[in-house]
Design a protein around this motif. Sequence first.
Motif, PDB file in Angstrom:
ATOM      1  N   ALA A  27       0.837  -1.208   0.000  1.00  0.00           N
ATOM      2  CA  ALA A  27       0.000   0.000   0.000  1.00  0.00           C
ATOM      3  C   ALA A  27       0.867   1.252   0.000  1.00  0.00           C
ATOM      4  N   THR A  28       0.247   2.393  -0.251  1.00  0.00           N
ATOM      5  CA  THR A  28       0.953   3.675  -0.236  1.00  0.00           C
ATOM      6  C   THR A  28       0.674   4.420   1.068  1.00  0.00           C
ATOM      7  N   VAL A  29       1.426   5.498   1.274  1.00  0.00           N
ATOM      8  CA  VAL A  29       1.195   6.352   2.443  1.00  0.00           C
ATOM      9  C   VAL A  29      -0.224   6.917   2.395  1.00  0.00           C
ATOM     10  N   GLY A  30      -0.670   7.294   1.193  1.00  0.00           N
ATOM     11  CA  GLY A  30      -2.031   7.797   1.031  1.00  0.00           C
ATOM     12  C   GLY A  30      -3.070   6.755   1.393  1.00  0.00           C
ATOM     13  N   ASP A  31      -2.800   5.488   1.018  1.00  0.00           N
ATOM     14  CA  ASP A  31      -3.700   4.397   1.396  1.00  0.00           C
ATOM     15  C   ASP A  31      -3.790   4.281   2.914  1.00  0.00           C
ATOM     16  N   ALA A  32      -2.641   4.394   3.566  1.00  0.00           N
ATOM     17  CA  ALA A  32      -2.602   4.301   5.029  1.00  0.00           C
ATOM     18  C   ALA A  32      -3.406   5.435   5.659  1.00  0.00           C
ATOM     19  N   LEU A  33      -3.225   6.652   5.123  1.00  0.00           N
ATOM     20  CA  LEU A  33      -3.956   7.811   5.657  1.00  0.00           C
ATOM     21  C   LEU A  33      -5.460   7.626   5.488  1.00  0.00           C
ATOM     22  N   SER A  34      -5.881   7.177   4.321  1.00  0.00           N
ATOM     23  CA  SER A  34      -7.303   6.955   4.072  1.00  0.00           C
ATOM     24  C   SER A  34      -7.866   5.860   4.973  1.00  0.00           C
ATOM     25  N   ALA A  35      -7.096   4.776   5.143  1.00  0.00           N
ATOM     26  CA  ALA A  35      -7.559   3.659   5.971  1.00  0.00           C
ATOM     27  C   ALA A  35      -7.679   4.066   7.433  1.00  0.00           C
ATOM     28  N   LEU A  36      -6.747   4.887   7.904  1.00  0.00           N
ATOM     29  CA  LEU A  36      -6.809   5.361   9.291  1.00  0.00           C
ATOM     30  C   LEU A  36      -8.046   6.228   9.512  1.00  0.00           C
ATOM     31  N   LYS A  37      -8.332   7.095   8.556  1.00  0.00           N
ATOM     32  CA  LYS A  37      -9.522   7.943   8.669  1.00  0.00           C
ATOM     33  C   LYS A  37     -10.791   7.103   8.619  1.00  0.00           C
ATOM     34  N   LEU A  76      -1.291   7.726  12.496  1.00  0.00           N
ATOM     35  CA  LEU A  76      -1.328   9.058  11.907  1.00  0.00           C
ATOM     36  C   LEU A  76      -0.067   9.848  12.223  1.00  0.00           C
ATOM     37  N   VAL A  77       0.541   9.601  13.376  1.00  0.00           N
ATOM     38  CA  VAL A  77       1.774  10.310  13.734  1.00  0.00           C
ATOM     39  C   VAL A  77       2.885   9.968  12.742  1.00  0.00           C
ATOM     40  N   ASP A  78       2.946   8.721  12.296  1.00  0.00           N
ATOM     41  CA  ASP A  78       3.935   8.338  11.275  1.00  0.00           C
ATOM     42  C   ASP A  78       3.733   9.158  10.010  1.00  0.00           C
ATOM     43  N   VAL A  79       2.484   9.293   9.591  1.00  0.00           N
ATOM     44  CA  VAL A  79       2.169  10.054   8.379  1.00  0.00           C
ATOM     45  C   VAL A  79       2.519  11.526   8.573  1.00  0.00           C
ATOM     46  N   ILE A  80       2.160  12.086   9.723  1.00  0.00           N
ATOM     47  CA  ILE A  80       2.438  13.499  10.005  1.00  0.00           C
ATOM     48  C   ILE A  80       3.934  13.772   9.979  1.00  0.00           C
ATOM     49  N   CYS A  81       4.702  12.930  10.640  1.00  0.00           N
ATOM     50  CA  CYS A  81       6.158  13.121  10.672  1.00  0.00           C
ATOM     51  C   CYS A  81       6.757  13.016   9.272  1.00  0.00           C
ATOM     52  N   PHE A  82       6.241  12.100   8.474  1.00  0.00           N
ATOM     53  CA  PHE A  82       6.731  11.934   7.101  1.00  0.00           C
ATOM     54  C   PHE A  82       6.412  13.161   6.256  1.00  0.00           C
ATOM     55  N   LEU A  83       5.188  13.654   6.349  1.00  0.00           N
ATOM     56  CA  LEU A  83       4.781  14.808   5.548  1.00  0.00           C
ATOM     57  C   LEU A  83       5.452  16.096   6.015  1.00  0.00           C
ATOM     58  N   SER A  84       5.973  16.115   7.233  1.00  0.00           N
ATOM     59  CA  SER A  84       6.587  17.338   7.771  1.00  0.00           C
ATOM     60  C   SER A  84       7.960  17.631   7.184  1.00  0.00           C
ATOM     61  N   GLY A  85       8.538  16.668   6.504  1.00  0.00           N
ATOM     62  CA  GLY A  85       9.833  16.901   5.862  1.00  0.00           C
ATOM     63  C   GLY A  85       9.737  17.976   4.791  1.00  0.00           C
ATOM     64  N   GLU A  87      11.002  18.421   1.768  1.00  0.00           N
ATOM     65  CA  GLU A  87      10.703  17.990   0.400  1.00  0.00           C
ATOM     66  C   GLU A  87       9.262  17.521   0.261  1.00  0.00           C
ATOM     67  N   ASN A  88       8.749  16.863   1.286  1.00  0.00           N
ATOM     68  CA  ASN A  88       7.379  16.361   1.218  1.00  0.00           C
ATOM     69  C   ASN A  88       6.355  17.483   1.340  1.00  0.00           C
ATOM     70  N   LEU A  89       6.705  18.549   2.070  1.00  0.00           N
ATOM     71  CA  LEU A  89       5.818  19.703   2.140  1.00  0.00           C
ATOM     72  C   LEU A  89       5.735  20.412   0.790  1.00  0.00           C
ATOM     73  N   LYS A  90       6.817  20.355   0.024  1.00  0.00           N
ATOM     74  CA  LYS A  90       6.817  20.970  -1.293  1.00  0.00           C
ATOM     75  C   LYS A  90       5.927  20.216  -2.270  1.00  0.00           C
ATOM     76  N   ASN A  91       5.794  18.918  -2.040  1.00  0.00           N
ATOM     77  CA  ASN A  91       4.972  18.107  -2.945  1.00  0.00           C
ATOM     78  C   ASN A  91       4.271  17.004  -2.149  1.00  0.00           C
ATOM     79  N   PRO A  92       3.272  17.371  -1.323  1.00  0.00           N
ATOM     80  CA  PRO A  92       2.593  16.353  -0.507  1.00  0.00           C
ATOM     81  C   PRO A  92       1.881  15.297  -1.342  1.00  0.00           C
ATOM     82  N   GLY A  93       1.428  15.676  -2.537  1.00  0.00           N
ATOM     83  CA  GLY A  93       0.763  14.698  -3.397  1.00  0.00           C
ATOM     84  C   GLY A  93       1.684  13.554  -3.764  1.00  0.00           C
ATOM     85  N   LYS A  94       2.910  13.891  -4.120  1.00  0.00           N
ATOM     86  CA  LYS A  94       3.900  12.863  -4.446  1.00  0.00           C
ATOM     87  C   LYS A  94       4.251  12.042  -3.219  1.00  0.00           C
ATOM     88  N   ALA A  95       4.381  12.708  -2.058  1.00  0.00           N
ATOM     89  CA  ALA A  95       4.738  12.015  -0.813  1.00  0.00           C
ATOM     90  C   ALA A  95       3.693  10.960  -0.456  1.00  0.00           C
TER      91      ALA A  95
END
Length: 396
Positions: A27-37, A76-85, A87-95
Motif C-alpha cells: 500500500a501507499t502512504v495515502g492508502d494508510a492515511l485513508s484507511a486510518l480515517k 497518523l503520527v507516522d504520516v504526520i512526521c513523514f509529511l513534515s519533511g 521535500e514532502n511539504l513541497k509536494n505532498p501529493g507525491k509524498a
Amino acid sequence: MAVSILSHEVSDLCLGKPALSSLSASATVGDALSALKRSGDLFLSVWSCDRLHHCNSPRPDKVDFEECKCVGKVCLVDVICFLSGEENLKNPGKALQEPVSVLLNSKVPGLVRHLEPHANLLDAIDVILGGAQNLVIPLHNPFTRKKLLSKSAANSTLHNNREYCWLAQEDIIRYLLNSIGVFSPTPNHTIESLDIIDSESFFTVHYDDPASSALPLISQSLIKQTSVAILDTDGKLVGEISPFTLNFCDATVAAAIATLSAGELMAYIDFRDPPEDLLWLVKDRLEERNLGPALDLIEEESGISSLSSYSSFSSSSDEEFGMGRSGGIAGNSAGVRSTAQTIVCYPWSSLVAVMIQALSHRVSCTWVIEEDGTLVGVVTFAGMIKVLRERLKSTA
C-alpha cells in the motif's frame, strides 16, 4: 499465586479483543492515511502479503507457501512526521504516493512480534522487555472452512485464514494490576526507591524552539512510547508534544510542525479546532517559504479560506461525547487528552499509584517532577513491567 499468574496464557488477555485492521505492505502512504480515517483505529497492522486472497486462499498441497506476517504498524503520527519533511511539504501529493514501507524504515526492528496463543504470560513479558511494543496473537474463531472462505472474500481482518489481535504494554500492565497483591510489597514502594525513573534518555525541547527541531524526537518518542517534554527557561515542565494527542489530529499538523514554535504547536494541537491566529500564522509562514502545495492541503482540510466561520462553529456537544478534533470518536472513555493536561507524578509516588494514573489517562508514560515543576524524568510502562517481572522471579 505467583505461580498461578505465570501459568496464564496470552490468550487469556485476548478475550474481547477486536480483530486487527490491516494494510498490505504494498500500500501507499495515502492508502494508510485513508484507511486510518476510515477505520477510526489509532494504529493499523501492516502485513507482508501483497493481496488479501493470497494469504487467505486454500493452500495447495506440495507447494511452498510463505506465511503472511505482520511486519509492523503505522499510525497518523507516522504520516504526520513523514509529511513534515521539507521535500514532502513541497509536494505532498507525491509524498502520499510513496510506499507505506517508508513509514516503517525509520523504526527499529522487532517492535511487532508474533506469539502463539498458548504462550505463557512470562514469555509475553520477556518479549515486551526485549523491545516489542505489540504482540500479534491469533484469535480462536469458531469458523468452519466454508464460513472462513466466505468471510475472507469480504473481510480484510483475515490472514493465513485466521484473525489476529494484538497485545500492547498497556494490556500487560492492566492485567498485572488485577493481581497486584501478588507483588506485595513492591507496588507500595516509591518509584524513586525502585529506580524506575528514567532521568537520562527522555526527550525535551524548550518552549521557543522551532517545532521542526522536535520532529526527530516525536518519531523517537513514538518508538519509545513516551512524549516530548516542553520546558521553560528554568527547566520546568510546561507541557508536552504527545504522539497520543497528535494521533487525533489531521495531516495538516505537518504544516504546523514546519512553521510554528514548540510552544505554539502545543497550543495548536490542544484544541479540536486550532485558534484562528495560529492558522493564519501557519498560512503566512507557508507563503513566505513558497510552500504552496502544503498551503493547498491546509485550505482543503481546515477551510482556512473561510476562517471567519471558526469562532461561531465551535460547539460543546462534540466534547461532551468524547469527539476527536477530526469529528471522530476518540476511541476510549478518556477522550482526547490535551497537552495542557500533562500527566505528572513525583519521585515519592508509589508504583501502584503511577500504574493506576497511567491506565486511567491512557498514557504510556508519566512525567516525574519536583514540587516546583522541575522535570526529573519519566516512568514508562516498560519500566513498570520490568520491576514487576523481577518481583515475580524472586517469588517463583
